[in-house]
Design an enzyme around this catalytic site. Sequence first.
Site, PDB file in Angstrom:
ATOM      1  N   THR A 133       0.739  -1.184   0.116  1.00 58.84           N
ATOM      2  CA  THR A 133       0.064  -0.083  -0.053  1.00 58.84           C
ATOM      3  C   THR A 133       0.974   1.331  -0.070  1.00 58.84           C
ATOM      4  O   THR A 133       1.734   1.267   0.510  1.00 58.84           O
ATOM      5  CB  THR A 133      -0.829   0.076   1.288  1.00 58.84           C
ATOM      6  OG1 THR A 133      -1.364   1.088   1.513  1.00 58.84           O
ATOM      7  CG2 THR A 133      -0.069  -0.044   2.622  1.00 58.84           C
ATOM      8  N   ASP A 134       0.584   2.207  -0.434  1.00 56.10           N
ATOM      9  CA  ASP A 134       1.039   3.652  -0.531  1.00 56.10           C
ATOM     10  C   ASP A 134       0.863   4.329   0.849  1.00 56.10           C
ATOM     11  O   ASP A 134       1.776   5.254   1.114  1.00 56.10           O
ATOM     12  CB  ASP A 134       0.282   4.533  -1.469  1.00 56.10           C
ATOM     13  CG  ASP A 134      -0.968   5.086  -0.944  1.00 56.10           C
ATOM     14  OD1 ASP A 134      -1.749   4.356  -0.124  1.00 56.10           O
ATOM     15  OD2 ASP A 134      -1.609   5.969  -1.655  1.00 56.10           O
ATOM     16  N   GLU A 135       0.129   3.531   1.904  1.00 58.14           N
ATOM     17  CA  GLU A 135       0.206   4.097   3.384  1.00 58.14           C
ATOM     18  C   GLU A 135       1.537   4.036   3.985  1.00 58.14           C
ATOM     19  O   GLU A 135       1.803   4.642   4.855  1.00 58.14           O
ATOM     20  CB  GLU A 135      -0.911   3.412   4.042  1.00 58.14           C
ATOM     21  CG  GLU A 135      -2.442   3.590   3.337  1.00 58.14           C
ATOM     22  CD  GLU A 135      -3.595   3.491   4.132  1.00 58.14           C
ATOM     23  OE1 GLU A 135      -3.578   3.422   5.240  1.00 58.14           O
ATOM     24  OE2 GLU A 135      -4.645   3.051   3.482  1.00 58.14           O
ATOM     25  N   TYR A 160      -1.863  -0.303  10.917  1.00 55.34           N
ATOM     26  CA  TYR A 160      -1.913  -1.142   9.603  1.00 55.34           C
ATOM     27  C   TYR A 160      -0.592  -0.815   8.704  1.00 55.34           C
ATOM     28  O   TYR A 160      -0.038  -1.611   8.245  1.00 55.34           O
ATOM     29  CB  TYR A 160      -3.319  -0.768   9.065  1.00 55.34           C
ATOM     30  CG  TYR A 160      -3.130  -1.051   7.435  1.00 55.34           C
ATOM     31  CD1 TYR A 160      -3.041  -2.442   6.929  1.00 55.34           C
ATOM     32  CD2 TYR A 160      -3.148  -0.022   6.413  1.00 55.34           C
ATOM     33  CE1 TYR A 160      -3.127  -2.663   5.689  1.00 55.34           C
ATOM     34  CE2 TYR A 160      -3.398  -0.308   5.000  1.00 55.34           C
ATOM     35  CZ  TYR A 160      -3.303  -1.372   4.602  1.00 55.34           C
ATOM     36  OH  TYR A 160      -3.196  -1.954   3.386  1.00 55.34           O
ATOM     37  N   LYS A 164       2.263  -3.127   7.405  1.00 55.62           N
ATOM     38  CA  LYS A 164       2.512  -3.351   6.057  1.00 55.62           C
ATOM     39  C   LYS A 164       4.074  -3.010   5.640  1.00 55.62           C
ATOM     40  O   LYS A 164       4.585  -3.752   4.831  1.00 55.62           O
ATOM     41  CB  LYS A 164       1.598  -2.444   5.130  1.00 55.62           C
ATOM     42  CG  LYS A 164       0.280  -3.320   4.935  1.00 55.62           C
ATOM     43  CD  LYS A 164      -0.056  -4.501   4.611  1.00 55.62           C
ATOM     44  CE  LYS A 164       0.345  -4.637   3.058  1.00 55.62           C
ATOM     45  NZ  LYS A 164       0.144  -5.744   2.337  1.00 55.62           N
TER      46      LYS A 164
HETATM   47  P1  NAD Z   1      -9.298  -7.261   2.177  1.00 53.47           P
HETATM   48  O1  NAD Z   1      -9.293  -7.037   3.675  1.00 53.47           O
HETATM   49  O2  NAD Z   1     -10.703  -7.277   1.201  1.00 53.47           O
HETATM   50  O3  NAD Z   1      -9.047  -8.936   1.979  1.00 53.47           O
HETATM   51  C1  NAD Z   1      -7.889  -9.670   2.723  1.00 53.47           C
HETATM   52  C2  NAD Z   1      -8.002 -11.034   2.552  1.00 53.47           C
HETATM   53  O4  NAD Z   1      -7.017 -11.602   3.233  1.00 53.47           O
HETATM   54  C3  NAD Z   1      -9.353 -11.939   2.950  1.00 53.47           C
HETATM   55  O5  NAD Z   1      -9.928 -12.656   1.985  1.00 53.47           O
HETATM   56  C4  NAD Z   1      -9.012 -12.411   4.162  1.00 53.47           C
HETATM   57  O6  NAD Z   1      -9.828 -13.348   4.611  1.00 53.47           O
HETATM   58  C5  NAD Z   1      -7.546 -12.881   3.997  1.00 53.47           C
HETATM   59  N1  NAD Z   1      -6.704 -12.811   5.214  1.00 53.47           N
HETATM   60  C6  NAD Z   1      -6.583 -12.132   6.181  1.00 53.47           C
HETATM   61  N2  NAD Z   1      -5.792 -12.757   7.082  1.00 53.47           N
HETATM   62  C7  NAD Z   1      -5.335 -13.791   6.593  1.00 53.47           C
HETATM   63  C8  NAD Z   1      -4.378 -14.596   7.211  1.00 53.47           C
HETATM   64  N3  NAD Z   1      -3.712 -14.724   8.377  1.00 53.47           N
HETATM   65  N4  NAD Z   1      -4.389 -15.820   6.405  1.00 53.47           N
HETATM   66  C9  NAD Z   1      -4.787 -16.083   5.071  1.00 53.47           C
HETATM   67  N5  NAD Z   1      -5.588 -15.199   4.695  1.00 53.47           N
HETATM   68  C10 NAD Z   1      -5.849 -13.934   5.487  1.00 53.47           C
HETATM   69  O7  NAD Z   1      -8.113  -6.681   1.594  1.00 53.47           O
HETATM   70  P2  NAD Z   1      -8.013  -5.778   0.168  1.00 53.47           P
HETATM   71  O8  NAD Z   1      -8.466  -4.685   0.316  1.00 53.47           O
HETATM   72  O9  NAD Z   1      -8.480  -6.817  -0.834  1.00 53.47           O
HETATM   73  O10 NAD Z   1      -6.288  -5.804   0.046  1.00 53.47           O
HETATM   74  C11 NAD Z   1      -5.438  -6.831  -0.452  1.00 53.47           C
HETATM   75  C12 NAD Z   1      -4.026  -6.596  -0.287  1.00 53.47           C
HETATM   76  O11 NAD Z   1      -3.911  -5.454  -1.218  1.00 53.47           O
HETATM   77  C13 NAD Z   1      -3.679  -6.263   1.012  1.00 53.47           C
HETATM   78  O12 NAD Z   1      -2.386  -6.726   1.236  1.00 53.47           O
HETATM   79  C14 NAD Z   1      -3.654  -4.669   1.194  1.00 53.47           C
HETATM   80  O13 NAD Z   1      -2.715  -4.165   2.096  1.00 53.47           O
HETATM   81  C15 NAD Z   1      -3.163  -4.063  -0.194  1.00 53.47           C
HETATM   82  N6  NAD Z   1      -3.782  -2.751  -0.698  1.00 53.47           N
HETATM   83  C16 NAD Z   1      -5.178  -2.604  -0.522  1.00 53.47           C
HETATM   84  C17 NAD Z   1      -5.662  -1.280  -1.033  1.00 53.47           C
HETATM   85  C18 NAD Z   1      -7.102  -0.980  -0.765  1.00 53.47           C
HETATM   86  O14 NAD Z   1      -7.519  -0.026  -1.064  1.00 53.47           O
HETATM   87  N7  NAD Z   1      -7.838  -1.935  -0.459  1.00 53.47           N
HETATM   88  C19 NAD Z   1      -4.718  -0.565  -1.526  1.00 53.47           C
HETATM   89  C20 NAD Z   1      -3.280  -0.764  -1.702  1.00 53.47           C
HETATM   90  C21 NAD Z   1      -2.986  -1.906  -1.141  1.00 53.47           C
HETATM   91  P1  TYD Z   2     -10.907   3.863   4.383  1.00 54.04           P
HETATM   92  O1  TYD Z   2     -11.999   3.384   3.136  1.00 54.04           O
HETATM   93  O2  TYD Z   2     -10.908   3.366   5.724  1.00 54.04           O
HETATM   94  O3  TYD Z   2      -9.248   3.879   3.684  1.00 54.04           O
HETATM   95  P2  TYD Z   2      -7.853   4.321   4.290  1.00 54.04           P
HETATM   96  O4  TYD Z   2      -8.066   4.795   5.630  1.00 54.04           O
HETATM   97  O5  TYD Z   2      -7.212   2.993   4.169  1.00 54.04           O
HETATM   98  O6  TYD Z   2      -7.449   5.419   3.402  1.00 54.04           O
HETATM   99  O7  TYD Z   2     -11.044   5.282   4.622  1.00 54.04           O
HETATM  100  C1  TYD Z   2     -10.925   6.478   3.228  1.00 54.04           C
HETATM  101  C2  TYD Z   2     -11.134   7.810   3.995  1.00 54.04           C
HETATM  102  O8  TYD Z   2     -12.324   8.105   4.239  1.00 54.04           O
HETATM  103  C3  TYD Z   2     -10.129   8.180   5.191  1.00 54.04           C
HETATM  104  O9  TYD Z   2      -9.701   9.595   5.300  1.00 54.04           O
HETATM  105  C4  TYD Z   2     -11.030   7.856   6.456  1.00 54.04           C
HETATM  106  C5  TYD Z   2     -12.472   8.491   5.816  1.00 54.04           C
HETATM  107  N1  TYD Z   2     -13.532   7.741   6.419  1.00 54.04           N
HETATM  108  C6  TYD Z   2     -14.559   8.531   6.928  1.00 54.04           C
HETATM  109  O10 TYD Z   2     -14.522   9.819   6.942  1.00 54.04           O
HETATM  110  N2  TYD Z   2     -15.595   7.875   7.672  1.00 54.04           N
HETATM  111  C7  TYD Z   2     -15.745   6.642   7.537  1.00 54.04           C
HETATM  112  O11 TYD Z   2     -16.830   5.949   8.034  1.00 54.04           O
HETATM  113  C8  TYD Z   2     -14.775   5.687   6.995  1.00 54.04           C
HETATM  114  C9  TYD Z   2     -14.670   4.289   7.077  1.00 54.04           C
HETATM  115  C10 TYD Z   2     -13.569   6.284   6.360  1.00 54.04           C
END
Ligand code: NAD
Ligand code: TYD
Length: 353
Positions: A133-135, A160, A164
């Site tokens: 992630t970019d975070e 988080y 990561k």
């Molecule tokens: P998500 O939370 O939707 O899914 C995570 C999956 O991992 C789930 O299916 C869960 O069951 C599985 N999981 C969790 N713990 C586990 C364990 N101990 N063993 C096996 N499986 C396990 O997540 P996502 O949003 O699809 O993100 C996927 C990846 O991409 C992550 O590594 C996240 O850091 C990265 N990412 C997400 C975003 C975003 O905006 N969602 C952006 C950048 C990077």
């Molecule tokens: P989120 O979807 O949790 O992603 P991330 O924190 O990983 O960027 O949140 C996106 C943005 O929205 C973040 O600035 C937090 C804000 N947010 C709210 O204002 N209200 C909410 O209920 C949630 C879930 C997020």
Amino acid sequence: MADKKNILITGGAGFIGSHVVRLFLNKYPNYNIINLDKLTYAGNLMNLKDVENASNYTFEKGDIVDTNYILSLFEKYDFDGVIHLAAETHVDRSITDPLGFVKTNVLGTFNLLNAARIHWKNTEGKLFYHVSTDEVYGALKLNEDTLFTEETPYDPRSPYSAAKASSDHFVRAYWHTYDLPVVLSNCSNNYGSYQFPEKLIPLFINNIKNNKPLPVYGDGLYTRDWLWVVDHARAIDVVYHNGKQGETYNIGGHNEWKNIDLIYLLCDIMDEKLGREVGSARKLITFVKDRPGHDRRYAIDASKIEKDLDWKPSTTFEVGLARTVDWYLENLEWLDNVTSGAYQEYYEKQYTV
Ligand code: NAD
Ligand code: TYD
């Protein structure tokens, strides 16, 4: 079949993972895709209903934190590649349960790296791809045009992103120390179908549909760079196949939105799609107490992946968001199953006798 490559995708039942599994199953019939997922609250096998019977697909329920299990899985399948997405992903949950994030994101990633190192005596043709992630880069200032590049120093601020960041460091350490063939990417916020309705966009779609309040954290000026999940899956495909080993690629949409502006746009789209009076969804907006340690702004410089790997986002945010709203409204059964918890019974029904 012996000549097929075995590719392990971890976290394939999650939001992004399910899009990656679908893309790979459809595009690469010469791969056996093994989806390893613990099925935490975020894992939902209904996300893969349309592809679950594909002949080149296998689901393994398991925990990446379990060292022996991971070693046995590498023995069983002799993986050619790993695309690692499994993680705990919600910042708010990481504030209340940081240890769970350390276990899965740090120890789980370590277990996979170590199993690959032990099992891959000959690393020819092997690849460990870590999706991040970019975070990890911390927070940018509002109203500045600075962007995260691949050289931006790590400065994670939530449990988080700290977990990561730690996993990213382990991946690079295995490249430098053990010559494990790795590649990494760091992506901005994703949106699209199959996202668990705890994250901003699906949560607000669900709340607007049910006329529930929309909790906006702090002043609502926090800024994110949004990318359509299908474009992230396409990027993962090009990084996996064409990325240079040892390198990192930033992935983003050049698409910064202040939360409140995004929420206004979402409210207006929802009013239109639901046939409600213009402005009715905006009335649900409620400013609430800020998230502790809330990162002000994320924004990605994606020029490296664009230039080196010829990837760019395929859609504008307005089109992607409208499509996303359509998907949730057309898939109310999926949303109901997720919000009621019924989706958690799907594995027992479908995969056990
Ligand atoms: P998500 O939370 O939707 O899914 C995570 C999956 O991992 C789930 O299916 C869960 O069951 C599985 N999981 C969790 N713990 C586990 C364990 N101990 N063993 C096996 N499986 C396990 O997540 P996502 O949003 O699809 O993100 C996927 C990846 O991409 C992550 O590594 C996240 O850091 C990265 N990412 C997400 C975003 C975003 O905006 N969602 C952006 C950048 C990077
Ligand atoms: P989120 O979807 O949790 O992603 P991330 O924190 O990983 O960027 O949140 C996106 C943005 O929205 C973040 O600035 C937090 C804000 N947010 C709210 O204002 N209200 C909410 O209920 C949630 C879930 C997020």
